[in-house]
Design a protein around this motif. Structure first.
Motif, PDB file in Angstrom:
ATOM      1  N   PRO A 287       0.814  -1.236   0.000  1.00  0.00           N
ATOM      2  CA  PRO A 287       0.000   0.000   0.000  1.00  0.00           C
ATOM      3  C   PRO A 287       0.836   1.270   0.000  1.00  0.00           C
ATOM      4  O   PRO A 287       0.565   2.202  -0.777  1.00  0.00           O
ATOM      5  CB  PRO A 287      -0.833  -0.138   1.282  1.00  0.00           C
ATOM      6  N   GLN A 288       1.878   1.344   0.831  1.00  0.00           N
ATOM      7  CA  GLN A 288       2.677   2.574   0.860  1.00  0.00           C
ATOM      8  C   GLN A 288       3.522   2.707  -0.403  1.00  0.00           C
ATOM      9  O   GLN A 288       3.788   3.823  -0.871  1.00  0.00           O
ATOM     10  CB  GLN A 288       3.562   2.607   2.109  1.00  0.00           C
ATOM     11  N   THR A 289       3.923   1.565  -0.967  1.00  0.00           N
ATOM     12  CA  THR A 289       4.657   1.607  -2.234  1.00  0.00           C
ATOM     13  C   THR A 289       3.769   2.161  -3.338  1.00  0.00           C
ATOM     14  O   THR A 289       4.202   2.988  -4.155  1.00  0.00           O
ATOM     15  CB  THR A 289       5.158   0.209  -2.615  1.00  0.00           C
ATOM     16  N   VAL A 290       2.517   1.728  -3.373  1.00  0.00           N
ATOM     17  CA  VAL A 290       1.569   2.207  -4.377  1.00  0.00           C
ATOM     18  C   VAL A 290       1.361   3.715  -4.227  1.00  0.00           C
ATOM     19  O   VAL A 290       1.372   4.457  -5.214  1.00  0.00           O
ATOM     20  CB  VAL A 290       0.232   1.449  -4.265  1.00  0.00           C
ATOM     21  N   SER A 291       1.197   4.191  -3.001  1.00  0.00           N
ATOM     22  CA  SER A 291       1.030   5.631  -2.772  1.00  0.00           C
ATOM     23  C   SER A 291       2.244   6.400  -3.273  1.00  0.00           C
ATOM     24  O   SER A 291       2.111   7.462  -3.908  1.00  0.00           O
ATOM     25  CB  SER A 291       0.822   5.905  -1.283  1.00  0.00           C
ATOM     26  N   ARG A 292       3.432   5.873  -3.002  1.00  0.00           N
ATOM     27  CA  ARG A 292       4.657   6.534  -3.448  1.00  0.00           C
ATOM     28  C   ARG A 292       4.755   6.536  -4.969  1.00  0.00           C
ATOM     29  O   ARG A 292       5.147   7.540  -5.579  1.00  0.00           O
ATOM     30  CB  ARG A 292       5.868   5.819  -2.845  1.00  0.00           C
ATOM     31  N   GLU A 293       4.372   5.436  -5.595  1.00  0.00           N
ATOM     32  CA  GLU A 293       4.436   5.345  -7.054  1.00  0.00           C
ATOM     33  C   GLU A 293       3.437   6.283  -7.722  1.00  0.00           C
ATOM     34  O   GLU A 293       3.732   6.891  -8.752  1.00  0.00           O
ATOM     35  CB  GLU A 293       4.195   3.898  -7.500  1.00  0.00           C
ATOM     36  N   ILE A 294       2.251   6.403  -7.157  1.00  0.00           N
ATOM     37  CA  ILE A 294       1.261   7.333  -7.717  1.00  0.00           C
ATOM     38  C   ILE A 294       1.784   8.764  -7.639  1.00  0.00           C
ATOM     39  O   ILE A 294       1.695   9.527  -8.605  1.00  0.00           O
ATOM     40  CB  ILE A 294      -0.084   7.212  -6.970  1.00  0.00           C
TER      41      ILE A 294
ATOM     42  N   ALA B 252      -1.952  -9.364  -5.339  1.00  0.00           N
ATOM     43  CA  ALA B 252      -1.014  -9.419  -4.209  1.00  0.00           C
ATOM     44  C   ALA B 252      -1.379  -8.410  -3.134  1.00  0.00           C
ATOM     45  O   ALA B 252      -1.312  -8.691  -1.938  1.00  0.00           O
ATOM     46  CB  ALA B 252       0.414  -9.176  -4.696  1.00  0.00           C
ATOM     47  N   GLY B 253      -1.768  -7.215  -3.560  1.00  0.00           N
ATOM     48  CA  GLY B 253      -2.107  -6.171  -2.596  1.00  0.00           C
ATOM     49  C   GLY B 253      -3.543  -6.222  -2.129  1.00  0.00           C
ATOM     50  O   GLY B 253      -3.861  -5.884  -0.991  1.00  0.00           O
ATOM     51  N   GLY B 254      -4.421  -6.625  -3.053  1.00  0.00           N
ATOM     52  CA  GLY B 254      -5.827  -6.781  -2.707  1.00  0.00           C
ATOM     53  C   GLY B 254      -6.532  -5.497  -2.317  1.00  0.00           C
ATOM     54  O   GLY B 254      -6.145  -4.394  -2.694  1.00  0.00           O
ATOM     55  N   GLN B 255      -7.566  -5.669  -1.532  1.00  0.00           N
ATOM     56  CA  GLN B 255      -8.448  -4.563  -1.169  1.00  0.00           C
ATOM     57  C   GLN B 255      -7.714  -3.450  -0.425  1.00  0.00           C
ATOM     58  O   GLN B 255      -8.004  -2.261  -0.615  1.00  0.00           O
ATOM     59  CB  GLN B 255      -9.596  -5.102  -0.307  1.00  0.00           C
ATOM     60  N   VAL B 256      -6.737  -3.816   0.389  1.00  0.00           N
ATOM     61  CA  VAL B 256      -6.007  -2.806   1.153  1.00  0.00           C
ATOM     62  C   VAL B 256      -5.274  -1.852   0.220  1.00  0.00           C
ATOM     63  O   VAL B 256      -5.221  -0.637   0.457  1.00  0.00           O
ATOM     64  CB  VAL B 256      -5.003  -3.486   2.115  1.00  0.00           C
ATOM     65  N   THR B 257      -4.732  -2.400  -0.866  1.00  0.00           N
ATOM     66  CA  THR B 257      -4.020  -1.564  -1.830  1.00  0.00           C
ATOM     67  C   THR B 257      -4.978  -0.598  -2.521  1.00  0.00           C
ATOM     68  O   THR B 257      -4.663   0.582  -2.720  1.00  0.00           O
ATOM     69  CB  THR B 257      -3.325  -2.439  -2.886  1.00  0.00           C
ATOM     70  N   LEU B 258      -6.138  -1.076  -2.898  1.00  0.00           N
ATOM     71  CA  LEU B 258      -7.122  -0.220  -3.549  1.00  0.00           C
ATOM     72  C   LEU B 258      -7.575   0.898  -2.617  1.00  0.00           C
ATOM     73  O   LEU B 258      -7.826   2.019  -3.051  1.00  0.00           O
ATOM     74  CB  LEU B 258      -8.311  -1.062  -4.006  1.00  0.00           C
TER      75      LEU B 258
END
Length: 297
Positions: free
Chosen positions: A87-94, A118-124
């Motif tokens: 999740p924090q990686t996704v936020s950083r990438e966005i 892999a990240g699932g609902q938490v990532t979204l």
């Protein structure tokens, strides 16, 4: 316009039929300008496509008439990321993509189904704040197969799916999947019109690892001749004429190719008989040919 611009070629050398290599920065800007000037205003990129995002961001920042452009980008692949850190990686990438592009991400996709799963609902949920600020529009995923689409449809936030679709690979148009996508207002974006250039190659130019494609490629070229079409016309028009596709992306290495694609886009539709013959001839192609991830170089 239903045709969009694929920009992986602007940031990387891409495609087995690519003879000109990666465009220079100046050439890339000319390609973007030509697309913009002629109404090709949905552009597909990704954090993993070399300098593609930076080039697009530079073009848009220069104020070259890109106000109507819509950007579809992909989060950098997450397969080597510790699950708890996704999740924090996704936020950083966005945040990084927003910085490189300098504008809203109209479509934000996971680079693969495996990344989303892999990240699932938490990532979204980590993407939701960006959507609330209107920095991100529809969230989606790039897939390779109907099985991956089926798995990803478990997530209610999904708003767009990008999948390969061409005259040799029509697997994503399973009626049950299309019905569910339509009922949920999920857009279908497609890529790989020319199957990374394979459909345009002469059989003698096939690399050794694709030698098994030779009889299929020769059959395709022969049928195109009977229909009075070039392989490029047949492949392009087949995808353009598919009503279930909302946007199809096609890459360009030169401004001349942008013009060629616009010319193809303006041509009359394939005849129903011609379309039927293409579908009958190439209805059950081996996955090791139609899925580039399985090509063994």
């Amino acid at each position: 316009m239903k045709m969009g611009l694929g920009t992986v070629q602007l940031g990387l050398e891409y495609g087995i039929a690519n003879k000109s290599g990666r465009p220079t920065g100046e050439q890339a800007m000319a390609i973007l300008q030509a697309a913009c000037d002629h109404g090709v205003t949905v552009w597909d990129t990704a954090a993993a496509y070399g300098s593609s995002e930076e080039l697009i961001g530079g073009f848009c920042a220069a104020g070259r008439g890109a106000d109507d452009v819509m950007i579809s980008t992909k989060i950098r692949p997450l397969h080597q990321t510790e699950p708890s850190l996704i999740p924090q990686t996704v936020s950083r990438e966005i945040t990084a993509s927003l910085h490189r592009l300098g504008r809203r991400l109209d479509f934000l996709l996971f680079h693969s189904a495996a990344d989303l799963l892999a990240g699932g609902q938490v990532t979204l949920e980590a993407i939701a704040p960006f959507q609330e600020q209107r920095l991100v529009g529809r969230v989606g995923v790039s897939v390779y197969s109907p099985e991956e689409i089926r798995a990803c449809l478990a997530f209610p936030q999904l708003g767009v799916i990008q999948a390969p679709y061409n005259v040799w690979d029509r697997r994503v148009l399973e009626p049950s999947l299309l019905a569910e996508m339509k009922s949920r207002d999920i857009l279908l974006h497609s890529r790989s019109v020319y199957l990374q250039g394979l459909l345009l190659l002469e059989s003698e130019a096939l690399p050794p690892y694709l030698s098994q494609a030779k009889p299929h490629l020769e059959a395709f070229r022969s049928l195109c001749g009977e229909l009075g079409l070039t392989p490029q016309q047949a492949a392009f028009l087949y995808v353009r004429d598919q009503p279930e596709i909302d946007t199809f992306f096609i890459g360009c290495e030169t401004t001349e190719q942008v013009k060629e694609n616009l010319h193809l886009y303006s041509q009359p539709p394939l005849s129903p008989a011609g379309r039927e013959r293409l579908e009958e001839a190439f209805g059950a192609m081996p996955e090791e040919l139609i899925n580039p991830s399985k090509w063994r170089k």
